[in-house]
Design a protein around this motif. Structure first.
Motif, PDB file in Angstrom:
ATOM      1  N   SER A  73      14.315  14.422 -14.701  1.00 55.81           N
ATOM      2  CA  SER A  73      15.236  14.225 -13.258  1.00 55.81           C
ATOM      3  C   SER A  73      14.689  15.093 -12.173  1.00 55.81           C
ATOM      4  CB  SER A  73      16.532  14.445 -13.577  1.00 55.81           C
ATOM      5  OG  SER A  73      17.379  13.661 -12.409  1.00 55.81           O
ATOM      6  N   ALA A  74      14.555  16.332 -12.318  1.00 55.42           N
ATOM      7  CA  ALA A  74      13.919  17.446 -11.358  1.00 55.42           C
ATOM      8  C   ALA A  74      12.425  16.823 -11.056  1.00 55.42           C
ATOM      9  CB  ALA A  74      13.901  18.898 -12.037  1.00 55.42           C
ATOM     10  N   GLU A  75      11.654  16.630 -11.892  1.00 48.79           N
ATOM     11  CA  GLU A  75      10.281  16.069 -11.540  1.00 48.79           C
ATOM     12  C   GLU A  75      10.109  14.851 -10.764  1.00 48.79           C
ATOM     13  OE1 GLU A  75       8.030  18.486 -15.255  1.00 48.79           O
ATOM     14  OE2 GLU A  75       8.448  16.279 -15.475  1.00 48.79           O
ATOM     15  N   GLU A  76      11.032  14.020 -11.086  1.00 45.80           N
ATOM     16  CA  GLU A  76      11.357  12.923 -10.284  1.00 45.80           C
ATOM     17  C   GLU A  76      11.464  13.083  -8.719  1.00 45.80           C
ATOM     18  OE1 GLU A  76      12.898   9.387 -12.294  1.00 45.80           O
ATOM     19  OE2 GLU A  76      13.535   8.570 -10.410  1.00 45.80           O
ATOM     20  N   LEU A  77      12.507  13.923  -8.798  1.00 43.29           N
ATOM     21  CA  LEU A  77      13.257  14.329  -7.344  1.00 43.29           C
ATOM     22  C   LEU A  77      12.066  15.029  -6.579  1.00 43.29           C
ATOM     23  CD1 LEU A  77      15.428  14.615  -5.194  1.00 43.29           C
ATOM     24  CD2 LEU A  77      15.478  17.128  -6.387  1.00 43.29           C
ATOM     25  N   GLU A  78      11.211  15.830  -7.335  1.00 43.91           N
ATOM     26  CA  GLU A  78      10.114  16.511  -6.507  1.00 43.91           C
ATOM     27  C   GLU A  78       9.131  15.788  -6.039  1.00 43.91           C
ATOM     28  OE1 GLU A  78       8.325  19.667  -8.843  1.00 43.91           O
ATOM     29  OE2 GLU A  78       6.444  19.619  -7.702  1.00 43.91           O
ATOM     30  N   VAL A  79       8.571  14.667  -6.744  1.00 41.83           N
ATOM     31  CA  VAL A  79       7.719  13.811  -6.286  1.00 41.83           C
ATOM     32  C   VAL A  79       8.196  12.903  -5.118  1.00 41.83           C
ATOM     33  CG1 VAL A  79       6.375  11.521  -6.847  1.00 41.83           C
ATOM     34  CG2 VAL A  79       6.260  13.706  -8.576  1.00 41.83           C
ATOM     35  N   LYS A  80       9.695  12.281  -5.330  1.00 38.33           N
ATOM     36  CA  LYS A  80      10.207  11.741  -4.186  1.00 38.33           C
ATOM     37  C   LYS A  80      10.209  12.384  -2.923  1.00 38.33           C
ATOM     38  CE  LYS A  80      13.545   8.795  -6.531  1.00 38.33           C
ATOM     39  NZ  LYS A  80      14.911   8.551  -6.753  1.00 38.33           N
ATOM     40  N   MET A  81      10.171  13.730  -2.990  1.00 39.89           N
ATOM     41  CA  MET A  81      10.341  14.463  -1.643  1.00 39.89           C
ATOM     42  C   MET A  81       9.075  14.622  -1.192  1.00 39.89           C
ATOM     43  SD  MET A  81      13.442  17.227  -2.680  1.00 39.89           S
ATOM     44  CE  MET A  81      13.018  18.216  -1.246  1.00 39.89           C
ATOM     45  N   ASP A  82       8.008  14.259  -1.549  1.00 35.86           N
ATOM     46  CA  ASP A  82       6.677  14.149  -0.748  1.00 35.86           C
ATOM     47  C   ASP A  82       6.935  13.390   0.460  1.00 35.86           C
ATOM     48  OD1 ASP A  82       5.639  15.632  -2.824  1.00 35.86           O
ATOM     49  OD2 ASP A  82       4.302  14.313  -3.610  1.00 35.86           O
ATOM     50  N   ALA A  83       7.645  12.252   0.344  1.00 38.47           N
ATOM     51  CA  ALA A  83       7.811  11.780   1.655  1.00 38.47           C
ATOM     52  C   ALA A  83       8.327  12.429   2.824  1.00 38.47           C
ATOM     53  CB  ALA A  83       9.011  10.386   1.337  1.00 38.47           C
ATOM     54  N   ALA A  84       9.152  13.402   2.534  1.00 40.33           N
ATOM     55  CA  ALA A  84       9.697  14.357   3.447  1.00 40.33           C
ATOM     56  C   ALA A  84       8.392  15.401   3.854  1.00 40.33           C
ATOM     57  CB  ALA A  84      10.859  14.978   2.993  1.00 40.33           C
ATOM     58  N   LEU A  85       7.696  15.853   2.931  1.00 49.98           N
ATOM     59  CA  LEU A  85       6.593  16.739   3.117  1.00 49.98           C
ATOM     60  C   LEU A  85       5.578  16.394   4.223  1.00 49.98           C
ATOM     61  CD1 LEU A  85       5.906  19.609   2.139  1.00 49.98           C
ATOM     62  CD2 LEU A  85       4.723  18.733   0.170  1.00 49.98           C
ATOM     63  N   MET A  86       5.581  14.939   4.024  1.00 45.53           N
ATOM     64  CA  MET A  86       4.408  14.258   4.821  1.00 45.53           C
ATOM     65  C   MET A  86       4.855  13.691   6.230  1.00 45.53           C
ATOM     66  SD  MET A  86       1.344  14.664   3.643  1.00 45.53           S
ATOM     67  CE  MET A  86       0.760  13.240   4.425  1.00 45.53           C
ATOM     68  N   ASN A  87       6.144  14.189   6.607  1.00 44.87           N
ATOM     69  CA  ASN A  87       6.937  13.434   7.898  1.00 44.87           C
ATOM     70  C   ASN A  87       7.140  14.686   8.594  1.00 44.87           C
ATOM     71  OD1 ASN A  87       8.234  12.548   9.588  1.00 44.87           O
ATOM     72  ND2 ASN A  87       9.497  11.067   8.139  1.00 44.87           N
ATOM     73  N   SER A  88       6.582  14.974   9.725  1.00 42.02           N
ATOM     74  CA  SER A  88       6.941  16.049  10.745  1.00 42.02           C
ATOM     75  C   SER A  88       8.496  16.082  11.081  1.00 42.02           C
ATOM     76  CB  SER A  88       5.743  16.061  11.821  1.00 42.02           C
ATOM     77  OG  SER A  88       6.066  14.852  12.664  1.00 42.02           O
ATOM     78  N   ARG A  89       8.824  14.821  11.041  1.00 44.03           N
ATOM     79  CA  ARG A  89      10.229  14.947  11.704  1.00 44.03           C
ATOM     80  C   ARG A  89      11.315  15.380  10.801  1.00 44.03           C
ATOM     81  NH1 ARG A  89      10.640  11.970  16.235  1.00 44.03           N
ATOM     82  NH2 ARG A  89       8.928  10.734  16.882  1.00 44.03           N
ATOM     83  N   CYS A  90      10.800  15.496   9.550  1.00 42.94           N
ATOM     84  CA  CYS A  90      12.023  15.942   8.546  1.00 42.94           C
ATOM     85  C   CYS A  90      11.705  17.429   8.133  1.00 42.94           C
ATOM     86  CB  CYS A  90      11.361  15.356   6.974  1.00 42.94           C
ATOM     87  SG  CYS A  90      11.911  13.625   6.941  1.00 42.94           S
TER      88      CYS A  90
END
Ligand code: GLY
Length: 373
Positions: A73-90
């Motif tokens: 579950s932790a690993e799945e979340l980490e990958v999902k959060m790449d969408a935030a890492l690639m978004n300057s607004r986040c």
């Protein structure tokens, strides 16, 4: 019951509860639980500042139990959060909250190069928010560009460990220079003489002058929002642990002494230590965060202070266990009575990060902690 036995009994309740909780929420990005069911911030709300804490809970449980479901579950979340890492607004001052309990925790356990990369990118972005003239890390983003360019918040003290981690990993001293410069500014501009703290300080972003302080998520200007107090307490303790600069330990003690002097007999923590008499708003997040800070601080001081800080943490943790914990394994969320902000309507939320810090505090007592900060 001896303290260690008591903590181990709670740890067993946590493991039983989180195993069932993980089975139900394996693919979610949980934040608040309503009627015992976690909401899911996957998708549009992936940039929310608390999204790393589910990862933190999962990694702490994996560390303590070795159960694969927590790691998955932790690993799945980490990958999902790449969408935030690639978004300057986040990307804002809260990168430590997002990537220390996820990517950096994973890197500490597995040595994964991908996880290291996420942590490093997040640290570089955090360092890039430094205002060189005002010597502070800017809070939040541009929904109000002009006003907020000079805003800094006490919460940011808890994000500095991402910079300390990057400095240790890369041996590049810039990360420490920036973290220490921000901590020094916070020490002067946020921590008041009595150990209470401002939540928001507005600087002139052109010359660094202090313009004003705001009540922020607390009750009023000049008040003492308890979660901000707890971020300061734990944050200065961590800055001392990473840098060994005596002034951070002195500041952590000053904030902790003020905190200890304000704990009500019940051991339950209000949203603001200066809220109007008779107001019963509570915040279990602040209590859990402060318990972690006090347990760490107790290990760094001598004499009576050790017992004072340790016992204060235990008093709050016992109050949470006895009066605010929901141990029903069929319901999501452990701690009730969490508050996002004083002026919000709901002061009885179940919030992910209250549970994260409660678990971290119990793990400190049982010796099972993965040290994330
Ligand atoms: N860092 C935001 C908060 O504590 O609510």
């Amino acid at each position: 019951m001896q303290e260690k036995q008591w903590a181990e009994a709670i740890a067993e309740k946590i493991k039983a509860k989180e195993l069932k909780t993980a089975e139900r929420n394996l693919h979610k990005v949980p934040y608040c639980a309503f009627d015992g069911v976690y909401e899911d911030l996957t998708g549009e709300r992936i940039g929310w500042w608390t999204n790393g804490f589910w990862g933190g809970v999962m990694w702490q449980l994996y560390q303590a139990t070795g159960e694969q479901i927590f790691r998955d579950s932790a690993e799945e979340l980490e990958v999902k959060m790449d969408a935030a890492l690639m978004n300057s607004r986040c990307m804002d001052h809260d990168s430590g909250f997002r990537w220390l309990p996820t990517a950096v925790a994973n890197y500490k356990i597995s040595g994964s190069e991908e996880s290291f990369n996420r942590g490093r990118v997040a640290a570089d972005n955090l360092a890039g928010r430094f205002n060189i003239v005002g010597r502070f890390i800017r809070a939040w983003n541009e929904d109000d560009h002009q006003t907020r360019a000079g805003w800094a918040i006490i919460d940011c003290m808890m994000n500095l460990p991402l910079l300390y981690w990057a400095g240790d990993e890369t041996k590049d001293p810039r990360y420490y220079h920036i973290a220490k410069a921000h901590a020094d500014t916070a020490m002067k501009a946020f921590v008041r003489e009595d150990g209470s703290c401002n939540h928001i300080v507005c600087f002139d972003p052109e010359n660094g002058d202090v313009l004003e302080s705001l009540g922020g998520q607390g009750s009023h200007v000049g008040s003492s929002w308890t979660r901000g107090q707890s971020w300061a307490l734990y944050g200065f303790t961590l800055s001392y642990m990473h840098t060994k600069e005596q002034r951070y330990l002195d500041t952590a003690k000053k904030v902790a002494d003020y905190w200890v002097s304000c704990i009500p007999e019940s051991g339950l923590i209000p949203v603001d230590f200066r809220q109007a008499e008779g107001c019963d708003f509570e915040d279990s997040t602040a209590a859990a965060i402060a318990a972690c800070g006090l347990l760490e601080l107790a290990k760094l001081v001598n004499g009576d202070d050790q017992e004072k800080y340790h016992n204060a943490a235990i008093q709050m943790l016992k109050a949470m266990d006895e009066k605010r914990a929901d141990w029903d394994v069929e319901r999501d969320g452990i701690l009730s009575h969490c508050s996002a902000a004083f002026h919000d309507k709901n002061h009885d939320l179940y919030m992910m990060y209250a549970d994260y810090y409660f678990i971290e505090a119990i793990w400190k007592l049982t010796g099972k902690e993965l040290f994330i900060w």
